[in-house]
Design a protein around this motif. Structure first.
Motif, PDB file in Angstrom:
ATOM      1  N   UNK A 199       0.830  -1.209   0.000  1.00 50.44           N
ATOM      2  CA  UNK A 199       0.000   0.000   0.000  1.00 50.44           C
ATOM      3  C   UNK A 199       0.862   1.256   0.000  1.00 50.44           C
ATOM      4  N   UNK A 200       1.938   1.241   0.770  1.00 54.31           N
ATOM      5  CA  UNK A 200       2.847   2.389   0.784  1.00 54.31           C
ATOM      6  C   UNK A 200       3.444   2.622  -0.594  1.00 54.31           C
ATOM      7  N   UNK A 201       3.894   1.550  -1.231  1.00 51.21           N
ATOM      8  CA  UNK A 201       4.498   1.668  -2.553  1.00 51.21           C
ATOM      9  C   UNK A 201       3.484   2.144  -3.583  1.00 51.21           C
ATOM     10  N   UNK A 202       2.267   1.605  -3.528  1.00 52.40           N
ATOM     11  CA  UNK A 202       1.238   2.011  -4.483  1.00 52.40           C
ATOM     12  C   UNK A 202       0.930   3.497  -4.340  1.00 52.40           C
ATOM     13  N   UNK A 203       0.848   4.001  -3.117  1.00 54.89           N
ATOM     14  CA  UNK A 203       0.596   5.426  -2.919  1.00 54.89           C
ATOM     15  C   UNK A 203       1.705   6.298  -3.466  1.00 54.89           C
ATOM     16  N   UNK A 204       2.948   5.915  -3.216  1.00 55.90           N
ATOM     17  CA  UNK A 204       4.092   6.689  -3.716  1.00 55.90           C
ATOM     18  C   UNK A 204       4.115   6.680  -5.238  1.00 55.90           C
ATOM     19  N   UNK A 205       3.884   5.528  -5.849  1.00 58.59           N
ATOM     20  CA  UNK A 205       3.910   5.431  -7.312  1.00 58.59           C
ATOM     21  C   UNK A 205       2.815   6.285  -7.931  1.00 58.59           C
ATOM     22  N   UNK A 206       1.604   6.233  -7.385  1.00 61.75           N
ATOM     23  CA  UNK A 206       0.508   7.035  -7.939  1.00 61.75           C
ATOM     24  C   UNK A 206       0.823   8.524  -7.854  1.00 61.75           C
ATOM     25  N   UNK A 207       1.315   8.979  -6.707  1.00 63.77           N
ATOM     26  CA  UNK A 207       1.630  10.395  -6.549  1.00 63.77           C
ATOM     27  C   UNK A 207       2.740  10.827  -7.499  1.00 63.77           C
ATOM     28  N   UNK A 208       3.754   9.992  -7.654  1.00 65.06           N
ATOM     29  CA  UNK A 208       4.884  10.348  -8.518  1.00 65.06           C
ATOM     30  C   UNK A 208       4.472  10.384  -9.986  1.00 65.06           C
ATOM     31  N   UNK A 209       3.713   9.408 -10.432  1.00 68.49           N
ATOM     32  CA  UNK A 209       3.289   9.394 -11.832  1.00 68.49           C
ATOM     33  C   UNK A 209       2.361  10.571 -12.142  1.00 68.49           C
ATOM     34  N   UNK A 210       1.489  10.926 -11.200  1.00 74.41           N
ATOM     35  CA  UNK A 210       0.614  12.077 -11.424  1.00 74.41           C
ATOM     36  C   UNK A 210       1.383  13.371 -11.515  1.00 74.41           C
ATOM     37  N   UNK A 211       2.335  13.576 -10.622  1.00 76.72           N
ATOM     38  CA  UNK A 211       3.102  14.818 -10.629  1.00 76.72           C
ATOM     39  C   UNK A 211       3.993  14.915 -11.865  1.00 76.72           C
ATOM     40  N   UNK A 212       4.470  13.795 -12.374  1.00 80.00           N
ATOM     41  CA  UNK A 212       5.367  13.803 -13.525  1.00 80.00           C
ATOM     42  C   UNK A 212       4.634  13.677 -14.854  1.00 80.00           C
ATOM     43  N   UNK A 213       3.312  13.797 -14.845  1.00 83.18           N
ATOM     44  CA  UNK A 213       2.503  13.789 -16.070  1.00 83.18           C
ATOM     45  C   UNK A 213       2.728  12.529 -16.897  1.00 83.18           C
ATOM     46  N   UNK A 214       2.822  11.390 -16.232  1.00 80.66           N
ATOM     47  CA  UNK A 214       2.921  10.114 -16.925  1.00 80.66           C
ATOM     48  C   UNK A 214       1.526   9.551 -17.166  1.00 80.66           C
TER      49      UNK A 214
END
Length: 648
Positions: A199-214
């Motif tokens: 769950x921690x990893x999924x949250x970090x990945x979602x936030x990072x991909x959203x901020x980086x416009x992926x």
């Protein structure tokens, strides 16, 4: 020297806050003060990168606010501060005297300060705070011209999209605390137990991909192009979009700990690099082309993070920051001078504005990945890490590199064409142009030089130093054949793009429209997320009105009915009993009065009459004659003796 890390973030945050509050009253001094603060921040960043300070302070119970400049953040703080300085120096002549320059320069510095906190934070709460400040200031900067509704709507789309993805960091923080990591230190997150680790990893990945416009969040970057040119040059080169890639590079151990996150991130980056590269090829607006290419180039960084290439991703990030900042500044300079950013209308712009044209040419060739410029070497580092992970990743990444050459050369072909007979016909379509606008040469030339020269970081010696710096000395290096292959692919793609720029491409119209519309990602988000959420909101509002509020209204009606019944009971029973009791009391009072008048009063009168008679009889013996008193005493004595004799 620990105080140096606090000074590093206090300068831009404090200076930006002061300038933001200065308002339009101090127009003349604000740009100069903004540049001075940026230069001072750059000096502190260089000193911090050399001395590596770290410090922390109490934040919450069991948590501390930690800041540290290590190998990776040393590269980032210098990059962020340098690009911020160049962009603000260039922006001095971007705005008219009537505009609120204090708000612009202040928000830009606050944004840069938040980014510096992001890249130096060692604990998740502090990183999350800076992440939120970046989101809020980006909304204000994209919508800087707030009196134009379309720009405000664009800022809202960008903000809400990234804000939805940012919720992943809250999920990550909650899951980490549930796993027993009360300190929320970034280096402790990989040690969380299952299922909290996932769950921690999924949250970090979602936030990072959203901020980086992926993918699938890329469409917000298209809307963000409504902001001023310097905003795009800072936010969409070295800071906001790079923040997500940085977070994935920083937390690569967390990705590796799950087993699934690394491949997911790598493939997302590779597919984004290819798909958004195709989107960039289809654009006819220069800023839209650069925006799509930003998503694509960030995709290479995300690919590196998922493949374990931390040094490769860092090299790509630094080289792209300088390159894309220069390109956005050049596009902004043409928009200011000519009033348009449409590629057909910019024909010959590089010839009529030679300084900007030279800078744009060098940066475009760098973006194309042509040897020996920086992004060619950086991409090879990324592709080497991808090949070590999976051959399919390498193939998709190589195809994305070829597409990068196509969209870069397309933009360059338009601006370097000979001037048309009447170029003014295509000018001033988006805003009134200022043909006399002067472009500050130093910032643009500095970024251009950095874009061309930063490829040295991929040379064997500097590359080894960078790997040691970021703590990953075993990272793979590209083989000679990989360097040759990527160079050949880039040169071939660039040549074909130049040759075919003036010829219609044999591509179906539906595919072209889809690429021009950013793969209809925003429409998909509207259909999949926005409309269902709004529909659910309407249904909940209806439920609230009909059921919850209806129940409240029925309860109120029941209360009113009970009140009416109680009133009737009060009027008919209680009040009637009171009235009857009152009548009884009145009757008793009348009876008592009659008794008082007939019995008690007559008795009182009889007693009084008897007392008066006795008084009269008692007065008669009182004659005042002594011989009568003796006679009375003798009679009384005789009566007394008689009584005694009779009693005995």
């Amino acid at each position: 020297m620990n105080g140096l890390v606090w000074l590093l973030i206090a300068l831009p945050l404090g200076g930006g806050a002061v300038l933001s509050l200065a308002g339009p009253r101090h127009r003349r001094g604000v740009p100069a003060l903004g540049v001075v603060v940026a230069v001072a921040t750059l000096g502190v960043a260089v000193a911090a990168a050399a001395t590596r300070p770290k410090d922390d302070a109490p934040l919450f119970a069991g948590m501390r606010a930690g800041l540290a400049v290590d190998g990776l953040s040393a590269v980032m703080v210098v990059t962020v501060a340098a690009v911020t300085t160049a962009v603000l120096a260039f922006a001095v002549g971007e705005f008219t005297a009537a505009e609120n320059q204090g708000r612009f320069f202040g928000l830009m510095l606050v944004f840069a300060g938040a980014m510096l906190v992001t890249v130096t934070a060692t604990t998740l709460p502090l990183l999350l705070m800076a992440w939120e400040v970046m989101g809020a200031t980006s909304w204000a900067l994209i919508g800087y011209w707030w009196h134009q509704p379309e720009r405000v709507r664009a800022a809202e789309v960008a903000f809400l999209t990234t804000r939805a993805a940012d919720l992943g960091l809250y999920l990550a923080a909650g899951a980490a605390m549930a796993a027993g990591i009360g300190s929320l230190r970034l280096d402790a997150l990989p040690h969380a137990g299952s299922p909290w680790l996932h769950l921690t990893t999924a949250g970090v990945v979602a936030a990072a991909l959203g901020k980086s416009a992926q993918l699938p969040f890329s469409f917000w970057l298209s809307r963000a192009m409504q902001g001023p040119g310097p905003v795009s040059a800072l936010l969409h080169s070295a800071t906001m979009v790079a923040a997500g890639a940085y977070l994935l590079l920083r937390l690569h151990p967390l990705l590796a700990a799950t087993g699934w996150a690394g491949p997911l991130v790598a493939w997302t980056g590779a597919v984004t690099a290819l798909a958004l590269g195709v989107v960039a090829v289809a654009q006819r607006d220069l800023k839209q082309l650069l925006a799509a290419s930003t998503s694509a180039q960030i995709g290479f960084m995300v690919l590196a993070a998922g493949s374990g290439g931390v040094a490769a991703g860092t090299t790509q990030l630094v080289a792209h920051a300088a390159t894309k900042s220069g390109l956005f500044l050049a596009a902004g300079a043409w928009l200011t001078a000519l009033g348009t950013k449409q590629l057909p209308a910019l024909s010959g712009a590089a010839r009529s504005h030679r300084l900007v044209g030279t800078a744009f040419t060098v940066c475009a060739l760098t973006l194309a990945g042509l040897p020996p410029l920086s992004l060619w070497a950086a991409k090879d580092e990324v592709l080497a890490a991808a090949r070590a992970e999976a051959t399919g990743l390498y193939a998709v990444g190589l195809a994305a590199a070829a597409v990068a050459a196509v969209y870069s050369v397309k933009a360059l072909w338009y601006v370097t064409r000979p001037l048309p007979g009447h170029p003014e016909a295509g000018y001033d379509t988006e805003r009134p142009g200022d043909r006399t606008a002067r472009t500050p040469p130093a910032p643009l030339l500095a970024l251009t030089l950095a874009a061309a020269a930063l490829g040295v970081l991929a040379l064997p010696g500097p590359a080894s130093w960078l790997r040691q710096l970021v703590g990953d000395p075993g990272e793979p290096s590209p083989e000679p054949w990989e360097l040759g292959l990527s160079a050949g692919v880039a040169l071939t793609a660039a040549g074909l793009a130049w040759w075919g720029a003036s010829r219609p491409a044999p591509v179906p119209g539906a595919a072209v429209r889809g690429a021009e519309g950013w793969l209809y990602l925003e429409r998909a988000a509207q259909a999949v997320v926005v409309r269902p959420v709004l529909g659910l909101a309407r249904a909940l509002a209806l439920f609230d009105d009909r059921v919850v509020d209806g129940a409240v209204r029925q309860t109120a009606r029941g209360g009113l009915a009970a009140a009416r019944l109680a009133r009737r009971l009060d009027d008919g029973v209680v009040d009637g009993a009171v009235r009857r009791t009152s009548r009884g009391g009145l009757a008793a009072a009348r009876f008592a009065r009659r008794v008082d008048d007939d019995g008690i009063d007559s008795a009182v009168r009889s007693v009084a009459s008897g007392a008066r008679n006795l008084g009269r009889w008692a007065r008669r013996p009182q004659t005042g004659l002594l011989h009568q008193y003796y006679a009375q005493a003798s009679v009384g004595f005789a009566v007394l003796v008689l009584i005694i004799l009779l009693v005995r």
